[in-house]
Design an enzyme around this catalytic site. Sequence first.
Site, PDB file in Angstrom:
ATOM      1  CG  ASP A 108      -1.793  -1.164   1.433  1.00 51.55           C
ATOM      2  OD1 ASP A 108      -3.001  -1.000   1.576  1.00 51.55           O
ATOM      3  OD2 ASP A 108      -1.268  -2.298   1.437  1.00 51.55           O
ATOM      4  CD  GLU A 131      -6.975   2.973   2.390  1.00 53.19           C
ATOM      5  OE1 GLU A 131      -6.939   2.469   1.246  1.00 53.19           O
ATOM      6  OE2 GLU A 131      -7.275   2.333   3.417  1.00 53.19           O
ATOM      7  CB  THR A 201      -5.492  -3.907   2.519  1.00 49.92           C
ATOM      8  OG1 THR A 201      -5.411  -2.672   1.809  1.00 49.92           O
ATOM      9  CG2 THR A 201      -4.118  -4.257   3.040  1.00 49.92           C
ATOM     10  CG  HIS A 298     -15.697  -4.325   4.301  1.00 51.40           C
ATOM     11  ND1 HIS A 298     -14.564  -4.484   3.562  1.00 51.40           N
ATOM     12  CD2 HIS A 298     -15.281  -4.071   5.569  1.00 51.40           C
ATOM     13  CE1 HIS A 298     -13.491  -4.338   4.332  1.00 51.40           C
ATOM     14  NE2 HIS A 298     -13.920  -4.093   5.567  1.00 51.40           N
ATOM     15  NE  ARG A 339     -18.619  -0.859  -0.059  1.00 52.57           N
ATOM     16  CZ  ARG A 339     -17.532  -1.629   0.037  1.00 52.57           C
ATOM     17  NH1 ARG A 339     -17.353  -2.621  -0.794  1.00 52.57           N
ATOM     18  NH2 ARG A 339     -16.623  -1.390   0.958  1.00 52.57           N
TER      19      ARG A 339
END
Length: 411
Positions: A108, A131, A201, A298, A339
């Site tokens: 990342d 981020e 991630t 999520h 989502r």
Amino acid sequence: MSPDRQVFKPRTLILFSLIISILALISTPQSRLALLVKQILPPSLPYFNLRPFHSTRPHPRTMSSYSHEIDIALLAVQRATLLTQKVFHNNAKGTLSKDDRSPVTIGDFGAQALIIAALRHNFPHDEIVGEEEASSLRDNPSLAEQIFALVRESKLDDSSAENRLGGPIKDLDAMLAAIDAGKSSGGSKGRIWALDPVDGTKGFLRGGQYAVCLALMVDGDVKVGVLGCPNLPVDDAAPISADVGGEGKGVLFAAVQGQGATSRPLTEGALASAKTIAMKGVGDITQATFCESVEAAHSSHGDQAAIATRLGITQESVRMDSQAKYGSIARGAGDLYLRLPVRKDYEEKIWDHAAGDLIVREAGGEVTDAEGKRLDFSIGRTLKANKGVVAAPRGVHGKVLEVVKEVLSNK
Ligand SMILES: Nc1ncnc2c1ncn2[C@@H]1O[C@H](COP(=O)(O)OS(=O)(=O)O)[C@@H](OP(=O)(O)O)[C@H]1O
Ligand SMILES: [Mg+2]
Ligand SMILES: [Mg+2]
Ligand SMILES: [Mg+2]
């Protein structure tokens, strides 16, 4: 007529044309003069709204093909994706836990450094919402050195492409500064890039799908989007699957507003040629495939299953990490991406959606939240005005949304 009685004296005419030219120049947001004025004036002034010669339709002079931006975004994402691939195949991923207990790896940090360095080289006045940030690395010099070694060895094979990105980052301090240049608070004015160096991630650590995501917003509207998905198949016709393939895989998705969406194989040098992608037309919704997050925290797997059942969908959902979901439905490998929020207080991050939102819409899809509102990238680092995401081909989005509302209102 005597010279004294002339309505426009030559001097007045010259002055008048000079004022017109200056106003025309500063009303073009990317002109050097405009950028200079933007730096001098206080940011609170609604400077970029001063478009004296423009109607609501953009003047041809300000219409942009974004050819430089998409070229750099594609190359920068390609280079960073190659870096993340090395980490993906390595057992030691240098993982830290952030304040919100989510993971971050050397992949990342390295990808964020490389992409920001390329953006700053090409578009030094643009802001970046990234981020990650470097404070934990400043306290951990050995991890910082490890990332710097990785960043230094991550070059594109093609020297012209590598030069367009500005070449290597010169030292460790420059790398930390690049990572920290992603701290823009976002907003509705000017040019702002949204960057997720590794999206998904947790998937990256699990050995699943992940994506390197970059988008350019201008005045809060997404104009350019690129997704690097190293674990998706190159073949746009391959049915959607979260399986991670072997060699010869990896794809870059891209879109520019008004110019459609594309996919191309991930390569190690110059960009491969692109193919136009389009969402599948769904004739019979009961035959649709839908994808959702792997992590139950999520998105609400329960609500999503209830929506699928009500739509008459019989196939199991495909659980896939990251914005690879947006890319997969944009090329017609899958049909729907749902989502729905688990926690009422969670605000989705702009870098988790900006590129995917544009790519799906440019491929013939519609992306809204659970209430039918377009995702609003103009408010800051998060999508405060939205709850959840519903992405579907344009022809069936209305039907899907109706069922989403029904299911949520019956909770
Ligand atoms: N509670 C909650 N609700 C919704 N979203 C959340 C939540 N917590 C984290 N995140 C963000 O999810 C990003 C990864 O999304 P995915 O679609 O890949 O999810 S999943 O891993 O497949 O479940 C992930 O992006 P990365 O941090 O880049 O991996 C997070 O920004
Ligand atoms: Mg993310
Ligand atoms: Mg991320
Ligand atoms: Mg994260």
